[in-house]
Design an enzyme around this catalytic site. Structure first.
Site, PDB file in Angstrom:
ATOM      1  N   ARG C  97       0.909  -1.294  -0.120  1.00  0.00           N
ATOM      2  CA  ARG C  97       0.170   0.096   0.001  1.00  0.00           C
ATOM      3  C   ARG C  97       0.588   1.308   0.100  1.00  0.00           C
ATOM      4  O   ARG C  97       0.596   2.317  -0.718  1.00  0.00           O
ATOM      5  CB  ARG C  97      -0.989   0.027   1.229  1.00  0.00           C
ATOM      6  CG  ARG C  97      -1.661   1.071   1.299  1.00  0.00           C
ATOM      7  CD  ARG C  97      -2.727   1.331   2.412  1.00  0.00           C
ATOM      8  NE  ARG C  97      -3.416   2.789   2.485  1.00  0.00           N
ATOM      9  CZ  ARG C  97      -4.299   2.852   3.421  1.00  0.00           C
ATOM     10  NH1 ARG C  97      -4.879   1.972   4.034  1.00  0.00           N
ATOM     11  NH2 ARG C  97      -4.671   4.175   3.351  1.00  0.00           N
ATOM     12  N   ASN C 151     -10.170  -4.188  -0.302  1.00  0.00           N
ATOM     13  CA  ASN C 151     -10.268  -3.084  -1.431  1.00  0.00           C
ATOM     14  C   ASN C 151      -9.422  -3.321  -2.388  1.00  0.00           C
ATOM     15  O   ASN C 151      -8.699  -4.198  -2.629  1.00  0.00           O
ATOM     16  CB  ASN C 151      -9.649  -1.885  -0.877  1.00  0.00           C
ATOM     17  CG  ASN C 151     -10.909  -1.126  -0.187  1.00  0.00           C
ATOM     18  OD1 ASN C 151     -11.826  -0.772  -0.536  1.00  0.00           O
ATOM     19  ND2 ASN C 151     -10.430  -0.338   1.252  1.00  0.00           N
ATOM     20  N   CYS C 172     -18.697  -1.513   1.952  1.00  0.00           N
ATOM     21  CA  CYS C 172     -17.841  -0.440   1.972  1.00  0.00           C
ATOM     22  C   CYS C 172     -18.538   0.469   3.424  1.00  0.00           C
ATOM     23  O   CYS C 172     -19.827   0.211   3.595  1.00  0.00           O
ATOM     24  CB  CYS C 172     -18.026   0.317   1.110  1.00  0.00           C
ATOM     25  SG  CYS C 172     -16.805   1.921   1.241  1.00  0.00           S
ATOM     26  N   HIS C 202     -16.744   3.837  -3.623  1.00  0.00           N
ATOM     27  CA  HIS C 202     -15.840   5.046  -3.352  1.00  0.00           C
ATOM     28  C   HIS C 202     -15.983   6.050  -4.576  1.00  0.00           C
ATOM     29  O   HIS C 202     -15.306   6.908  -4.917  1.00  0.00           O
ATOM     30  CB  HIS C 202     -14.546   4.390  -3.496  1.00  0.00           C
ATOM     31  CG  HIS C 202     -14.109   3.940  -2.184  1.00  0.00           C
ATOM     32  ND1 HIS C 202     -12.870   3.650  -1.926  1.00  0.00           N
ATOM     33  CD2 HIS C 202     -14.716   3.526  -1.197  1.00  0.00           C
ATOM     34  CE1 HIS C 202     -12.595   3.424  -0.550  1.00  0.00           C
ATOM     35  NE2 HIS C 202     -13.880   3.058  -0.206  1.00  0.00           N
ATOM     36  N   TYR C 256     -14.411  10.473  -0.959  1.00  0.00           N
ATOM     37  CA  TYR C 256     -13.695  10.067  -2.047  1.00  0.00           C
ATOM     38  C   TYR C 256     -13.916  10.982  -3.360  1.00  0.00           C
ATOM     39  O   TYR C 256     -12.845  11.056  -4.202  1.00  0.00           O
ATOM     40  CB  TYR C 256     -13.596   8.449  -2.455  1.00  0.00           C
ATOM     41  CG  TYR C 256     -13.225   7.623  -1.280  1.00  0.00           C
ATOM     42  CD1 TYR C 256     -11.787   7.307  -1.268  1.00  0.00           C
ATOM     43  CD2 TYR C 256     -13.718   7.195  -0.222  1.00  0.00           C
ATOM     44  CE1 TYR C 256     -11.184   6.454  -0.513  1.00  0.00           C
ATOM     45  CE2 TYR C 256     -13.379   6.531   0.809  1.00  0.00           C
ATOM     46  CZ  TYR C 256     -11.867   6.148   0.740  1.00  0.00           C
ATOM     47  OH  TYR C 256     -11.187   5.414   1.631  1.00  0.00           O
TER      48      TYR C 256
END
Lengths: 437, 437, 437, 437
Positions: C97, C151, C172, C202, C256
Site C-alpha cells: 500500500r 479493497n 464499504c 468510492h 472520496y
C-alpha cells in the site's frame, strides 16, 4: 399532509366495494389519521351513493372513529386539497361491462372485463375518464397521490403517469390473493411467504415462491397440480392446467393467465356460463343488487360477509395498506403497479409494470428484476404492446391503432375478427367515446 | 481466398434448387472466380445428387465456364479449405416436411414448413444439423462464410452465430420477391425501389417503400388492396387482407404474415388444400419428381422454367449475389439475416434479424433501425422469443422449453394443444431427435 | 445452514479490524447463532493473527458468548462447509500500500489506496487473490456467501461475480458513515434518514436525503457548505468544496469524490502530508503498531476506542449486520455492492454498483434507479470503464488493457504519465503479479 | 425540390471557406442543379461578404456555370423555400474565438475552439444561434436539409435535432482527412480504404482500417508510430504518441484526441505557441486577412492554394458531396453526424454521433455499431455527457449545468478551476449570452 388529518377522495364512491374501504380506514385509525372521506359519484349513481354513505356512517359511528364521511357529485369539491384520491369508477357502469363481455362471444372469442376485446372496450371508455380526473388533480391537489383500482388498472395507471403530472400507483387484488392462496397451501401466514412477481396487471407470474426465504417454487407448483386445489378468484371459471404444462413453466401464473394458456377451454366455459347464468357482468349485477339491499338495512354496521363473493375482495384493504405505508414512510414491500424505468429490461422504460416495491413517503420503488425469463417474455411483451396501442387509440381516437391493438391481442389473434369486433365496440359505445366521434 | 479461385461447398447439393445456383455462378463468372463447387449430400440423396451433378456439368459445359463440379457424400472433403459453404439441406427430407404439415392440421392448427408447429418440428431436427456443419467448419475451414438458406433460415443462423465461431449469414427469397413484386406494381426496375425492412425471417414488414427515394408507401398499400393484385409466393394460399386492415397497418407485410393476421381463413385454405391436393410438402414432392425427370434429359443444359413454380425462386440467385458482394467488397445493400447487436432496439442483442445490410468483404452490416413501430413490435417480440426457446429446446433436448415455445406461438396459442402436438412431434420424429432420447 | 450454528471464515483474520467483527457477532448473539469463527491468514501474518485471536477469545469469554474462535493458516480447513466467508485481506500487506501511494506522487498524481494509480496497483494484486478464494469456495462451500470488504471492494466483487459461481456481496463503510454524518448534522437518529445512493464503490452520491420521508437534500447541502462542518472519514485530507459547486451539483458526494472534483488541492495535501507524516499507508502502519501493542494487553477484553481512528470504522459492523439480515431473512434496506442487472440504466448490466438494497435470505436486491442524473453520469461511466479494463488486465495479464485503464482514469488523465507509472507499478509489484510475468 | 433547380442558403456566407463551397458546386454542376446560392451574413460581416460574393461570381462565370450567387443580410429571404441550408457561422466572430482560447490558458488549461473550456464557451454562444436558424427554417423551409458545419458541429447538430423539427446533418472534415492521410500512408486511393469510425465529433477513432476489405489496422498503427509521419490537420500542434500507447489502443485516434491523451504536452505547446505566434484564433485572423486580400484580386477566379492552410480544408467539399448524395439518392457511404438511435449502444439514443452512414434522399442512415470497445468507451461517454449538459446550459441559461459540464470535462477536471473559468467565460461573453442574463 396537514395537521387537520388526511382528506381522501374516492371516485366511484357509490361502489359496493366502499364498505371494505371504510373498514380498512377504521382498522388503521390509530396510525392513519383520516379526517375527511369524500365519496364522489356521477348523478346516475346518486341512489347507490346515498345507500353506501349512510351505511358507511353507521360503520364509522359504531367503531367510534373520528372520520367524517361526505357524499357528493361535485368532483371538484372532493378533490380540492385532497391528500389521497382513490379511483374505483366503472366507465359506462355495469351495463357497459355486460356489453363488453357479450360482443366477443358473438365472434367466438373470450369476453372479459379487463383483457381481450372486452377489456379493450373498457379501456377505450376508461382512459379519458382517468385522465380527466388526473387533470383535475393537477389543478386542485397537485401533490396528492392517485391510488387507482379502476380497471384495467395497470393500463390506466400507465396512461396517467405518461400523460399527466400526477403521482399515481395502480392496485390489484391478484397478487395479494395469490399470496393468501399460497399461504393456505403451505399452512403458513402470508408474512412467511415472499412471491417474486414479474409481469403486468392481470398478466403476472410468481417467478419464485419463498417460504421463510427458502425457495419452495417446485413444491408450490405440485400443490397447484393437485386437482383438488381451489383458487380464490370468484370471477374466473374453474379450468385446470395439465401438471406437465405447469411444471414446464416453473412459475405460478395469475388466474387470469388461464384466459391465455387455456383459451379454448375457457372460451367454452364462458359460452356455457353466458347461456346458463349470464356473463360475469350479469352475475355481478344481481350480486350487487343483493348487496345494496343488505346495505340499506339500518341494523347493518359492519362489512357483510357476502361482499367477499363479489370478486374484488381485498382490493380496498390493499388500498388502505398502501396509503398507510406512504403516510407512515413504512418501507415495507407491497406489490403495485408502477413505472418500469428499466426494472424489467424487456419492457419499455415508460411501461407500467406490476412488481414488488418498497413503499415509503415518496411512493413505490420497484425492486430490480433484470431480464424476464424467456418462457414468459414473449407473451408479456406482446400484451404490453397491445396496452400501449390501446392507450394511444383511447387518447387520440386513433382507429388504426385500435384495430392493430385488437388484432395482435392473443385473445383475438385475427385481423378480420378484430375488424368486425371493433366496428361493434365503437358503435355500441358511441356515447362513451367522444374521441372517436 | 487463394489464387486458385474459390472453393464452394453446397450442403444439400442434390436439391432441385441447385441448377439455379449453377446458373448464378455462371452468370457471374467474370467477377466471381469459382473454381470448385462441391455438391454434398447424404447417402439417402445419392440418386438425386447424381442427376443434379450431371445436369450441372452440362450447364457448365454449355456456358464454357471454368468451374469444376464435384459430387460427394463425404462432407469433410467438401468443407476442407472451402471459401464459402452454402446450406440448403432439409433435415428428414420431404417426408418429414409432409409430417410437419399434417400434425398441426389434426389439431385444427396451421401446418407450415417454417412457422407454427410445423416449423417448430423442422427446427428441432435442423438445428443440430446446422451446428454439426458449423462445428465441422471450425475444424476444416474456420474462415469460410456460411451462407445458410436451409429453413427456418433465421433461426438456424441464430443458432450457428450464438453457438459456434463460424461467420454465418442467413438468406431468404422473401425480401427479394417483395421488391420484385413491388417493381411490377410500380412498373419500375427493382433498383429504383428501396424497401426498408424490419423484422425477422418470414416475419418482416417493409416499413417504407421508396421509389427513387420518394416515400410511396401509401400508394403501395393501395396497390395491394386492389383485389386483382397477385402475389408471387407460389407456396402460400391466396387469401386477402381487408383494405381497412392494411391501411391501418401502414406497412407491407411479407406473405407469410397472412398465417398470423388471417389465421382462420388460412387454416381453412390449408385444410381444404390438404384434402384436395395434399399439403404443400406433398405437392412439392410431385413437382420435384417432375423436375428430376426433366433434369435427367441429357439435352437439358439450362435451368428449366418449371423450377420457378417450385416456391423457392431467387433463393440461389440471392446466394450468388451475396457471395459476389463479399468476395468483391462491393458495399451494396442486400437484405439478409444477421446478428441484431442493437440494430433493432426491441429485440435482444443476440437475436438474428432480417434487415437491409451493407455487404462487404467483412460480411453484412445492418443499417440501424432504432425502435420497431409499436403496431408490429409485440408480434415480432413474441415470435422471436418462440425462436429462442426453440433453439434452446433443440440444442439441449429441453422438453420444458419446447412445450413453452409451442404454447406461446401465435399459430398454436394453447397450452393443451401444444402439449398434445408436442407429444406427436417428438414421437414421430424420434429418429431425427437424438437430443430428446 | 446447519443446526450446529453458523460457521464463518474470515480471510485476513489477523487484521486490526477483527475485534470490531468479534464485537459485532457478540452484539448479535441472540439472533445470529455463530458457532465457529475461523480467522485465516497467510504465514507472514502469523504473529498478528495470534495476537488478534487471543484478544478475540478474551472478548468472547467476557461476553459469555457460545462462539469458538479458530486461528489457522490453512484456508481450506476454514472454508470447508462455511456458511459465510468474509474477506478483509490486503494483497502485498501494508508495504505494498505504501508503494501504491508513493509511485503516483513521483509523477505529481494522487496516490490513494483504492482509486487512481494506487488503487489500480492494488487491484492488479488483489483480483487474482479474490478469484482464488472464490474458486476454493466453489469446491469447499459452494453455497456460502462471500462478504467482501477487501479493497477495492466493488471492483473485487465484480471480478468474483463475473468470473466465478460464488454469491458475493461487497461492502464499504462509506454509505453508513455518510448516513451517520448526516444524522449528526440533522441531530436525528440514522434510522430517521434515508439516503438514496447512486454510483459505485468510492464513487457514490446521495441523490436525495430524506428525513422521515421528506426531501431535505437542499438543507443537507447547506449544512455541508457550512465550513465548520466536519467529515467522519479519518483517511481523507480536509479540503472543502465551494458552496457554489455543491449547490450546482445538488447531491451529496462521498468523501472520496474530493480526489476527483478537487484534484489539484487534494494533490497538494497528499504531497504535503507525504513529506510531513508520510503517506496514509505509513500513518496506518504506526496506528496498527499501536493497536497491536494494545491488543496484547491481556486485560483488554473489549474493542478499544483507538480502533475508530483507523479509518475503516463500521466496516465490520456493516458485515455483521448484513450477515444478520441474510440469515434472518430480514428484508431491511442496506447499501451494498451488487450486480447492476439494469438497476442503473447507464452502466453495463454486468457491472457491480453500490446501491440501497433489500436484504433477505436470497441476498441483496437493488431498488431500481433508472437513469443516472446527467451531472454525475459521465464521471461514473468513465470510472466504471476503468474498473472493467483493470479487471481484464488483472485476470489476463493484459498490459494493453492496463495501459488504457490507467490512461483514462481521471486521476491520471495522460497517456505518457500512465505509461511511465505502469512501468513502475509492474516492476515494483513483480512478486505479486504472476499474470504479468 | 422543384424543377427550377435547387436553392441553397449558406449562413455565414462571408466566410473564407466559401470559395471551396463554390468550387464544390461547380465541380458537380452536371449532377447537382444548383440554381440559386444565397450567401447570408450579419451586418458586421458585410464587407467580407461583399468580397467573397464578388470572388464567387468570378469563379462561377469562369466555369460557365448556371448558378446565381446572391449576397444578403436578410436571412428570411435566403431561407424562404430553400432546399438545403448550410451553416458555417462563427458566433461572436474570430475575436470570440481568440478569447475562448485565451481564458483557459490563464488557468493552465488547454484553450481550443471546439473542445475543453474554449469549445464550451463557443457552444454557449452558438447553440442559440443554431436553434434560431432552425426555428426560422421551420417557418420558411420546413422540408429543407440543414447541413451544419459550424463548430462544435456534433453538439450543434444534437441541439437542433432534439429541439426543433428540422432534419439536420452535421459535418466535419476530420474523417475525410483521416481517410486521405491513410491513403497517403498506404499509397492507395481513398476509395480503396474503409475506416470504421466510432465516436462523436472531434472524438472519434477508426476502430478498423480496411484496405480493399482486408484488415490492415495493425499496419496502419505502425505507420503512425513511424515518427516521420505527418498529420494533415493544420490547426493541431505536432506532438507524438508513444508507439507503446498506440499499439495498446489498437485503433486510430483523430488528431483532436491528442488534446486528451497527451494533455500535458499539448498544453505546453499551446502555451508556447500563444507566446510566440499567438493562439490559433490569432493565427487564423492573420491567415484570413491574407486570404481576403487575395480574394479581392479581380484576376483571381479559382480557389487559391493558400486556403488549404486555413485548417478547415475539405469541409465544404464534404458538404457538396453530402448534398449530391441526398439529391441523387446515391446510397453511398459517408461519415457524418447523425442521431444515435441505438447505433452505438453505449451512448444515449438521443445523442448525436459521428459514424459511417448510407446517404440517400431520406438522409443519413448509420451502419450499426453495437457496443463501443471498452478502451474508448469511458472517455466517449464522459465527453458526451459534457456535451449534453452544455446544450442544456446553453438553451436554458442553466448555470448549474454549466458548472458541472465544465468540471467533468477531461480538459478541465477540477471543480474550482471550472468555477473560476465559468465566471470569466460568462462575464466576457455577456453580449452573446442573453440566456444567462
Amino acid at each position: 399532509m396537514t395537521e387537520r388529518g388526511l382528506k381522501i377522495a374516492t371516485i366511484g364512491g357509490g361502489s359496493s366495494y366502499t364498505p371494505e374501504l371504510i373498514e380498512g380506514f377504521i382498522k388503521r385509525m390509530d396510525v392513519l389519521p383520516v379526517k375527511d372521506l369524500y365519496l364522489v359519484d356521477i348523478p346516475e349513481g346518486q341512489e347507490k351513493l346515498n345507500i353506501v354513505t349512510a351505511f358507511a356512517k353507521r360503520m364509522v359511528e359504531k367503531a367510534g372513529a373520528d372520520l367524517r364521511i361526505h357524499a357528493t357529485t361535485d368532483r371538484e369539491e372532493a378533490l380540492k386539497d385532497a391528500d389521497f384520491v382513490t379511483t374505483q369508477f366503472r366507465a359506462g357502469l355495469l351495463d357497459s361491462r355486460i356489453r363488453d363481455e357479450h360482443i366477443p362471444l358473438r365472434y367466438h372469442k373470450i369476453g372479459q372485463e379487463t383483457t381481450g376485446a372486452g377489456g379493450f372496450a373498457n379501456a377505450l371508455r376508461s382512459v379519458p375518464v382517468a385522465l380527466d380526473i388526473a387533470h383535475d388533480m393537477e389543478r386542485l391537489c397537485p401533490n396528492a397521490w392517485l391510488i387507482n383500482f379502476a380497471n384495467p388498472s395497470g393500463l390506466l395507471t400507465e396512461a396517467v403517469l405518461n400523460h399527466t403530472n400526477i403521482r399515481a400507483i395502480g392496485l390489484c387484488n391478484c397478487p395479494i390473493n395469490m399470496i393468501n392462496d399460497m399461504s393456505q397451501k403451505f399452512s403458513c401466514s402470508a408474512d412467511d411467504l415472499f412471491l417474486d412477481f414479474v409481469g403486468i396487471n392481470h398478466l403476472i407470474w410468481a417467478q419464485k415462491v419463498l417460504l421463510h426465504g427458502k425457495d419452495v417454487t417446485a413444491e408450490a407448483i405440485e400443490k397447484i397440480c393437485d386437482a383438488s386445489s381451489k383458487e380464490i378468484m370468484a370471477n374466473i371459471p374453474e379450468v385446470h392446467y395439465s401438471p406437465e404444462f405447469l411444471r414446464s413453466l416453473g412459475m405460478i401464473p395469475v388466474s387470469y393467465l388461464k384466459y391465455y394458456y387455456l383459451q379454448p377451454q375457457m372460451l367454452e366455459e364462458c359460452l356455457a356460463d353466458s347461456k346458463s347464468k349470464g356473463v360475469r357482468g350479469e352475475v355481478v349485477k344481481s350480486v350487487e343488487s343483493e348487496l345494496f339491499t343488505l346495505y340499506q338495512d339500518t341494523d347493518l354496521k359492519e362489512k357483510p360477509e357476502q361482499l367477499a363473493r363479489r370478486g374484488g375482495a381485498r382490493y380496498s384493504d390493499a388500498a388502505c395498506s398502501l396509503i398507510d405505508s406512504i403516510y407512515n414512510n413504512k418501507k415495507d414491500i407491497q406489490v403495485v403497479n408502477v413505472m418500469n424505468s428499466g426494472c424489467n429490461l424487456d419492457l419499455p422504460e415508460n411501461a407500467v409494470i406490476e412488481r414488488n416495491c418498497v413503499i415509503d413517503s415518496n411512493g413505490a420503488h420497484p425492486i430490480q428484476i433484470g431480464h424476464t425469463p424467456l418462457k414468459i417474455r414473449g407473451l408479456l411483451q406482446n400484451v404490453k404492446v397491445y396496452e400501449q396501442l390501446t392507450i394511444q387509440a383511447a387518447i387520440y381516437g386513433d382507429r388504426d391503432a385500435a384495430l392493430q391493438a385488437l388484432t395482435i391481442h392473443p385473445l383475438v389473434n385475427s385481423a378480420e375478427t378484430a375488424r368486425l369486433m371493433l366496428n361493434d365496440i365503437l358503435s355500441e359505445n358511441q356515447a362513451f367515446l367522444p374521441n372517436f366521434a
